[in-house]
Design a protein around this motif. Structure first.
Motif, PDB file in Angstrom:
ATOM      1  N   GLY A  74     -33.519 -26.378 -68.113  1.00  0.00           N
ATOM      2  CA  GLY A  74     -33.676 -25.644 -66.949  1.00  0.00           C
ATOM      3  C   GLY A  74     -33.372 -24.020 -67.102  1.00  0.00           C
ATOM      4  O   GLY A  74     -34.455 -23.312 -66.594  1.00  0.00           O
ATOM      5  N   LEU A  75     -32.382 -23.675 -67.788  1.00  0.00           N
ATOM      6  CA  LEU A  75     -32.271 -22.133 -67.845  1.00  0.00           C
ATOM      7  C   LEU A  75     -33.597 -21.555 -68.744  1.00  0.00           C
ATOM      8  O   LEU A  75     -33.668 -20.392 -68.716  1.00  0.00           O
ATOM      9  CB  LEU A  75     -30.979 -21.846 -68.771  1.00  0.00           C
ATOM     10  CG  LEU A  75     -29.965 -21.999 -67.594  1.00  0.00           C
ATOM     11  CD1 LEU A  75     -28.372 -22.182 -68.229  1.00  0.00           C
ATOM     12  CD2 LEU A  75     -29.836 -21.164 -66.405  1.00  0.00           C
ATOM     13  N   ALA A  76     -33.774 -22.419 -69.829  1.00  0.00           N
ATOM     14  CA  ALA A  76     -35.234 -21.981 -70.586  1.00  0.00           C
ATOM     15  C   ALA A  76     -36.366 -21.651 -69.577  1.00  0.00           C
ATOM     16  O   ALA A  76     -36.911 -20.441 -70.040  1.00  0.00           O
ATOM     17  CB  ALA A  76     -35.379 -22.907 -71.750  1.00  0.00           C
ATOM     18  N   HIS A  77     -36.599 -22.411 -68.903  1.00  0.00           N
ATOM     19  CA  HIS A  77     -37.657 -22.178 -67.708  1.00  0.00           C
ATOM     20  C   HIS A  77     -37.335 -21.302 -67.044  1.00  0.00           C
ATOM     21  O   HIS A  77     -38.232 -20.210 -66.621  1.00  0.00           O
ATOM     22  CB  HIS A  77     -37.909 -23.651 -67.055  1.00  0.00           C
ATOM     23  CG  HIS A  77     -38.482 -24.425 -67.754  1.00  0.00           C
ATOM     24  ND1 HIS A  77     -38.264 -25.215 -68.606  1.00  0.00           N
ATOM     25  CD2 HIS A  77     -39.966 -25.048 -67.513  1.00  0.00           C
ATOM     26  CE1 HIS A  77     -39.135 -26.309 -68.842  1.00  0.00           C
ATOM     27  NE2 HIS A  77     -40.119 -26.056 -68.413  1.00  0.00           N
ATOM     28  N   ALA A  78     -36.127 -20.892 -66.504  1.00  0.00           N
ATOM     29  CA  ALA A  78     -35.705 -19.948 -65.715  1.00  0.00           C
ATOM     30  C   ALA A  78     -35.756 -18.530 -66.249  1.00  0.00           C
ATOM     31  O   ALA A  78     -36.446 -17.635 -65.756  1.00  0.00           O
ATOM     32  CB  ALA A  78     -34.176 -19.993 -65.067  1.00  0.00           C
ATOM     33  N   SER A  79     -35.576 -18.300 -67.480  1.00  0.00           N
ATOM     34  CA  SER A  79     -35.241 -17.165 -68.239  1.00  0.00           C
ATOM     35  C   SER A  79     -36.816 -16.696 -68.633  1.00  0.00           C
ATOM     36  O   SER A  79     -37.043 -15.639 -68.390  1.00  0.00           O
ATOM     37  CB  SER A  79     -34.646 -17.591 -69.704  1.00  0.00           C
ATOM     38  OG  SER A  79     -33.152 -17.886 -69.542  1.00  0.00           O
ATOM     39  N   LEU A  80     -37.703 -17.706 -69.121  1.00  0.00           N
ATOM     40  CA  LEU A  80     -39.059 -16.935 -69.258  1.00  0.00           C
ATOM     41  C   LEU A  80     -39.607 -16.819 -68.305  1.00  0.00           C
ATOM     42  O   LEU A  80     -40.637 -15.724 -68.070  1.00  0.00           O
ATOM     43  CB  LEU A  80     -39.744 -18.236 -70.281  1.00  0.00           C
ATOM     44  CG  LEU A  80     -39.043 -18.502 -71.354  1.00  0.00           C
ATOM     45  CD1 LEU A  80     -40.239 -19.466 -72.323  1.00  0.00           C
ATOM     46  CD2 LEU A  80     -38.748 -17.344 -72.401  1.00  0.00           C
TER      47      LEU A  80
END
Length: 401
Positions: A33-39
């Motif tokens: 989830g945080l990978a999606h949010a970060s990008l």
């Protein structure tokens, strides 16, 4: 902004129907989830992340902190390499520790060494570097090379600290001018986008509206979309893992893998001698196959060692840890490193597993996309999978990190 601000202060009871709260809502503050949010934040989108817990406590903090890039093959290799680039970029942005020390695979038999030689020959020069016994011992901190034939260094593998990395990413996302991470906020319902309108995410603290929502809840897909989970044959894989005290004098830069690792990761299994290796382990150490072991370890920045792990599959994770399994893994790791190890923590890891595929990406309704890594390589694939998912929404969405 404070990522740990009181839950009652972080979400209004409702949002006016006339406005969007964000461009993207991400459900789940684990690494996927945080990978999606970060990008998405890097690409200029307004992002809200919600998570039902007060901090990350799932698979993203219960693993080795090892991005096993080199041992992937086919499509997974491409995703892993893309993920590697974003991992390094986000480490610089969010100020978390990331090591490019790679991984060392120890070979104790001729067959194990043959598999490594075959993999090295199949890759570009320098990616899989064959090591003699003395160099293998030196890189893994062994007191001597007794009992090993050699090994290989996997150049592209990365390491992070699983205990701190997700928190650092969440803090960075929450501090971003277009980001917000809202803990203790559970998703309890969704309404799809119609005619290009907004999606609605109903939460335990009110309603959020956005252009899209990405749901990254790992093995808990079956709680929200049971038919989808059944179609993808999602099960829970339970692991037994441990943390040991820092062994005196050990400074272990790479991850350390073994024959059982070669039996689990696809790049090794694709090699001509992989079947012979399986038969050899079955004949000599069947107890390791009985627990589906991946005997490996990583050293955290504070010197403690993460060791493991076993694998057991079922629809529901049985919480009880078997002490014989824990002892077998610890004894085997002690032999691998040539050191006595003292356990200071034990835990059960849980991740989503499927025989259908290594990941699931599905738009379940207009504007609502479920993303789950359904194998044990969530850290490895997270950012590369996020890049692909976001690019499907809009090809120009994800800029170069």
């Amino acid at each position: 902004m404070n990522a740990q601000m009181p839950p009652e202060a972080i979400l209004p009871a409702s949002a006016p129907e006339s406005r969007l709260d964000a461009d993207l809502v991400v459900v789940g503050a684990g690494i996927v989830g945080l990978a999606h949010a970060s990008l998405a934040l890097v690409s200029g989108l307004r992002v809200i992340v919600i998570d039902r817990d007060y901090e990350a406590v799932g698979a993203s903090v219960r693993n080795f902190g090892h991005a096993c890039i080199t041992a992937q093959s086919g499509e997974l290799y491409d995703i892993a390499q893309a993920s590697r680039r974003h991992w390094l970029a986000m480490a610089a942005r969010a100020n978390f520790w990331a090591s490019e020390a790679g991984a060392v695979v120890i070979a104790r038999t001729t067959t194990e060494l043959t598999v490594l030689e075959e993999l090295s020959a199949s890759r570009e020069p320098g990616q899989v570097v064959l090591l003699d016994a003395d160099e293998t011992a030196r890189r893994t901190g062994r007191p001597n090379a007794a009992g090993i034939r050699g090994g290989a260094w996997l150049r592209d593998d990365l390491r992070v600290d699983p205990r701190t990395t997700v928190a650092k990413l969440a803090e960075w996302a929450h501090a971003h001018e277009d980001g917000s991470v809202r803990w203790n906020t559970a998703a309890i319902g969704f309404e799809a986008s119609h005619d290009g309108g907004a999606v609605t995410v109903r939460t335990s603290r009110g309603i959020l509206r956005a252009l899209r929502a990405i749901i990254c809840v790992g093995h808990d897909v079956d709680y929200l979309w049971p038919a989808l989970a059944a179609e993808h044959q999602i099960r829970r894989c339970s692991l037994q893992m441990a943390l040991t005290a820092a062994p005196e004098g050990l400074d272990l830069a790479p991850a350390v893998l073994t024959a059982t690792s070669m039996l689990r990761y696809p790049a090794f299994r694709d090699m001509p001698s992989a079947a012979r290796l399986h038969d050899e382990v079955l004949a000599t150490r069947p107890e390791l196959l009985d627990i589906a072991a991946n005997v490996m370890c990583t050293q955290r920045p504070d010197g403690t060692l993460i060791v493991g792990d076993s694998h057991a599959y079922s629809p529901t994770a049985i919480p009880f840890l078997d002490e014989d399994t824990s002892k077998l893994l610890l004894d085997e790791q002690s032999v691998i490193l040539g050191r006595d190890l003292k356990v200071i923590q034990r835990w059960q890891g849980i991740y989503a597993s499927s025989d259908v595929g290594s990941y699931l990406v599905r738009e379940v309704e207009p504007g609502l996309t479920v993303v789950s890594v359904t194998s044990g390589v969530g850290m490895t694939l997270s950012f590369g999978l996020a890049e692909r998912t976001l690019a499907e929404f809009e090809p120009a969405l994800v800029r170069e990190a």
